[in-house]
Motif scaffolding. Structure first.
Motif, PDB file in Angstrom:
ATOM      1  N   ASP A   1      -4.098  -0.693  10.624  1.00  0.00           N
ATOM      2  CA  ASP A   1      -3.434  -1.130  11.862  1.00  0.00           C
ATOM      3  C   ASP A   1      -2.152  -1.922  11.609  1.00  0.00           C
ATOM      4  O   ASP A   1      -1.267  -1.934  12.459  1.00  0.00           O
ATOM      5  N   ASN A   2      -2.053  -2.605  10.483  1.00  0.00           N
ATOM      6  CA  ASN A   2      -0.875  -3.427  10.203  1.00  0.00           C
ATOM      7  C   ASN A   2       0.317  -2.624   9.701  1.00  0.00           C
ATOM      8  O   ASN A   2       1.403  -3.175   9.549  1.00  0.00           O
ATOM      9  N   ILE A   3       0.142  -1.341   9.431  1.00  0.00           N
ATOM     10  CA  ILE A   3       1.261  -0.483   9.038  1.00  0.00           C
ATOM     11  C   ILE A   3       1.750   0.224  10.298  1.00  0.00           C
ATOM     12  O   ILE A   3       1.006   0.962  10.939  1.00  0.00           O
ATOM     13  N   ILE A   4       3.018  -0.033  10.653  1.00  0.00           N
ATOM     14  CA  ILE A   4       3.535   0.497  11.909  1.00  0.00           C
ATOM     15  C   ILE A   4       4.349   1.780  11.738  1.00  0.00           C
ATOM     16  O   ILE A   4       4.529   2.520  12.698  1.00  0.00           O
ATOM     17  N   LYS A   5       4.821   2.059  10.532  1.00  0.00           N
ATOM     18  CA  LYS A   5       5.618   3.261  10.303  1.00  0.00           C
ATOM     19  C   LYS A   5       5.586   3.579   8.810  1.00  0.00           C
ATOM     20  O   LYS A   5       5.507   2.680   7.981  1.00  0.00           O
ATOM     21  N   PHE A   6       5.662   4.882   8.461  1.00  0.00           N
ATOM     22  CA  PHE A   6       5.697   5.265   7.050  1.00  0.00           C
ATOM     23  C   PHE A   6       6.416   6.602   6.887  1.00  0.00           C
ATOM     24  O   PHE A   6       6.533   7.379   7.835  1.00  0.00           O
ATOM     25  N   LEU A   7       6.884   6.844   5.674  1.00  0.00           N
ATOM     26  CA  LEU A   7       7.538   8.098   5.339  1.00  0.00           C
ATOM     27  C   LEU A   7       7.344   8.343   3.844  1.00  0.00           C
ATOM     28  O   LEU A   7       7.590   7.455   3.027  1.00  0.00           O
ATOM     29  N   THR A   8       6.904   9.544   3.491  1.00  0.00           N
ATOM     30  CA  THR A   8       6.759   9.936   2.093  1.00  0.00           C
ATOM     31  C   THR A   8       7.521  11.232   1.897  1.00  0.00           C
ATOM     32  O   THR A   8       7.372  12.165   2.682  1.00  0.00           O
ATOM     33  N   ILE A   9       8.355  11.280   0.857  1.00  0.00           N
ATOM     34  CA  ILE A   9       9.118  12.498   0.591  1.00  0.00           C
ATOM     35  C   ILE A   9       8.897  12.971  -0.841  1.00  0.00           C
ATOM     36  O   ILE A   9       8.639  12.172  -1.741  1.00  0.00           O
ATOM     37  N   HIS A  10       8.998  14.274  -1.019  1.00  0.00           N
ATOM     38  CA  HIS A  10       8.904  14.905  -2.335  1.00  0.00           C
ATOM     39  C   HIS A  10      10.316  14.998  -2.895  1.00  0.00           C
ATOM     40  O   HIS A  10      11.229  15.454  -2.205  1.00  0.00           O
ATOM     41  N   LEU A  11      10.512  14.559  -4.127  1.00  0.00           N
ATOM     42  CA  LEU A  11      11.835  14.594  -4.751  1.00  0.00           C
ATOM     43  C   LEU A  11      11.935  15.787  -5.690  1.00  0.00           C
ATOM     44  O   LEU A  11      11.014  16.065  -6.455  1.00  0.00           O
ATOM     45  N   GLU A  12      13.050  16.474  -5.639  1.00  0.00           N
ATOM     46  CA  GLU A  12      13.287  17.620  -6.519  1.00  0.00           C
ATOM     47  C   GLU A  12      13.615  17.173  -7.940  1.00  0.00           C
ATOM     48  O   GLU A  12      13.263  17.833  -8.898  1.00  0.00           O
TER      49      GLU A  12
ATOM     50  N   MET B   1       2.445  17.347 -12.139  1.00  0.00           N
ATOM     51  CA  MET B   1       2.658  16.125 -11.378  1.00  0.00           C
ATOM     52  C   MET B   1       4.064  16.166 -10.770  1.00  0.00           C
ATOM     53  O   MET B   1       5.032  16.442 -11.454  1.00  0.00           O
ATOM     54  N   GLU B   2       4.100  15.874  -9.495  1.00  0.00           N
ATOM     55  CA  GLU B   2       5.348  15.892  -8.745  1.00  0.00           C
ATOM     56  C   GLU B   2       5.873  14.467  -8.562  1.00  0.00           C
ATOM     57  O   GLU B   2       5.138  13.501  -8.692  1.00  0.00           O
ATOM     58  N   LEU B   3       7.150  14.359  -8.208  1.00  0.00           N
ATOM     59  CA  LEU B   3       7.809  13.079  -8.020  1.00  0.00           C
ATOM     60  C   LEU B   3       7.913  12.778  -6.524  1.00  0.00           C
ATOM     61  O   LEU B   3       8.325  13.644  -5.745  1.00  0.00           O
ATOM     62  N   TYR B   4       7.523  11.570  -6.113  1.00  0.00           N
ATOM     63  CA  TYR B   4       7.524  11.191  -4.699  1.00  0.00           C
ATOM     64  C   TYR B   4       8.114   9.809  -4.493  1.00  0.00           C
ATOM     65  O   TYR B   4       8.107   8.968  -5.395  1.00  0.00           O
ATOM     66  N   GLU B   5       8.579   9.588  -3.253  1.00  0.00           N
ATOM     67  CA  GLU B   5       9.036   8.301  -2.779  1.00  0.00           C
ATOM     68  C   GLU B   5       8.294   8.019  -1.481  1.00  0.00           C
ATOM     69  O   GLU B   5       8.191   8.908  -0.636  1.00  0.00           O
ATOM     70  N   SER B   6       7.793   6.815  -1.320  1.00  0.00           N
ATOM     71  CA  SER B   6       7.078   6.471  -0.100  1.00  0.00           C
ATOM     72  C   SER B   6       7.530   5.095   0.372  1.00  0.00           C
ATOM     73  O   SER B   6       7.626   4.151  -0.420  1.00  0.00           O
TER      74      SER B   6
ATOM     75  N   PHE C   1       7.410   2.633  -2.700  1.00  0.00           N
ATOM     76  CA  PHE C   1       6.765   3.180  -3.897  1.00  0.00           C
ATOM     77  C   PHE C   1       7.581   4.360  -4.408  1.00  0.00           C
ATOM     78  O   PHE C   1       8.044   5.184  -3.628  1.00  0.00           O
ATOM     79  N   TYR C   2       7.718   4.444  -5.727  1.00  0.00           N
ATOM     80  CA  TYR C   2       8.348   5.581  -6.396  1.00  0.00           C
ATOM     81  C   TYR C   2       7.369   5.980  -7.491  1.00  0.00           C
ATOM     82  O   TYR C   2       7.065   5.172  -8.368  1.00  0.00           O
ATOM     83  N   PHE C   3       6.832   7.206  -7.429  1.00  0.00           N
ATOM     84  CA  PHE C   3       5.732   7.555  -8.323  1.00  0.00           C
ATOM     85  C   PHE C   3       5.639   9.054  -8.607  1.00  0.00           C
ATOM     86  O   PHE C   3       6.212   9.867  -7.891  1.00  0.00           O
ATOM     87  N   ARG C   4       4.903   9.377  -9.667  1.00  0.00           N
ATOM     88  CA  ARG C   4       4.537  10.758  -9.998  1.00  0.00           C
ATOM     89  C   ARG C   4       3.072  10.916  -9.637  1.00  0.00           C
ATOM     90  O   ARG C   4       2.275  10.030  -9.919  1.00  0.00           O
ATOM     91  N   ALA C   5       2.735  12.072  -9.040  1.00  0.00           N
ATOM     92  CA  ALA C   5       1.347  12.242  -8.616  1.00  0.00           C
ATOM     93  C   ALA C   5       1.027  13.710  -8.380  1.00  0.00           C
ATOM     94  O   ALA C   5       1.926  14.514  -8.144  1.00  0.00           O
ATOM     95  N   PRO C   6      -0.260  14.051  -8.422  1.00  0.00           N
ATOM     96  CA  PRO C   6      -0.672  15.404  -8.042  1.00  0.00           C
ATOM     97  C   PRO C   6      -0.497  15.598  -6.530  1.00  0.00           C
ATOM     98  O   PRO C   6      -0.324  14.632  -5.787  1.00  0.00           O
ATOM     99  N   ASN C   7      -0.555  16.837  -6.081  1.00  0.00           N
ATOM    100  CA  ASN C   7      -0.287  17.173  -4.679  1.00  0.00           C
ATOM    101  C   ASN C   7      -1.190  16.471  -3.678  1.00  0.00           C
ATOM    102  O   ASN C   7      -0.753  16.137  -2.587  1.00  0.00           O
ATOM    103  N   ASN C   8      -2.450  16.243  -4.008  1.00  0.00           N
ATOM    104  CA  ASN C   8      -3.382  15.656  -3.040  1.00  0.00           C
ATOM    105  C   ASN C   8      -3.138  14.174  -2.767  1.00  0.00           C
ATOM    106  O   ASN C   8      -3.659  13.626  -1.800  1.00  0.00           O
ATOM    107  N   THR C   9      -2.332  13.518  -3.571  1.00  0.00           N
ATOM    108  CA  THR C   9      -2.086  12.081  -3.417  1.00  0.00           C
ATOM    109  C   THR C   9      -1.418  11.753  -2.088  1.00  0.00           C
ATOM    110  O   THR C   9      -1.796  10.792  -1.421  1.00  0.00           O
ATOM    111  N   VAL C  10      -0.439  12.538  -1.698  1.00  0.00           N
ATOM    112  CA  VAL C  10       0.313  12.244  -0.476  1.00  0.00           C
ATOM    113  C   VAL C  10      -0.609  12.263   0.740  1.00  0.00           C
ATOM    114  O   VAL C  10      -0.549  11.378   1.595  1.00  0.00           O
TER     115      VAL C  10
END
Length: 115
Positions: free
Chosen positions: A83-94, A1-6, A63-72
């Motif tokens: 349609d109500n989401i106008i922008k997003f960014l998800t990054i993998h944390l080391e 499980m990897e660490l992500y921020e979205s 969101f700050y979470f741990r997840a398997p690779n397919n989650t992102v």
């Protein structure tokens, strides 16, 4: 499980109830793939740095979470379909955002690196 921020931005015209429901919906998408949430926050309505899809403000959700690779992939697919989401960014944390306290670090070293 990897660490992500979205982080995603919701249109400001969406009501508070709909915003809360949308955040829960996106959280549910990640939960279905096995994500474990560490933190989920609604940062509220803020002015955007530049105009996005004719909007000058937006409601930020984090969101700050741990997840398997397919989650992102699944989460970003759900962002694009909404349609109500106008922008997003998800990054993998080391590494974790909050460093461990000295007592925890010394206990880990004494235990041979296992927590």
């Amino acid at each position: 499980m990897e660490l992500y921020e979205s982080l995603f931005i919701i249109r400001p015209s969406v009501s508070d109830e709909e915003t809360a429901a949308l955040i829960e919906k996106m959280k549910g998408v990640a939960d279905k793939t096995g994500a474990q949430f560490i933190k989920s926050e609604n940062w509220g309505r803020k002015k955007l740095a530049y105009e996005v899809r004719r909007e000058r403000k937006g409601t930020y959700a984090y969101f700050y979470f741990r997840a398997p690779n397919n989650t992102v992939g699944e989460l970003e697919r759900a962002y694009r379909l909404e349609d109500n989401i106008i922008k997003f960014l998800t990054i993998h944390l080391e590494k974790e955002l909050v460093p461990r306290r000295p007592a925890e670090a010394s206990a880990q070293e004494a235990d041979g690196g296992r927590v």
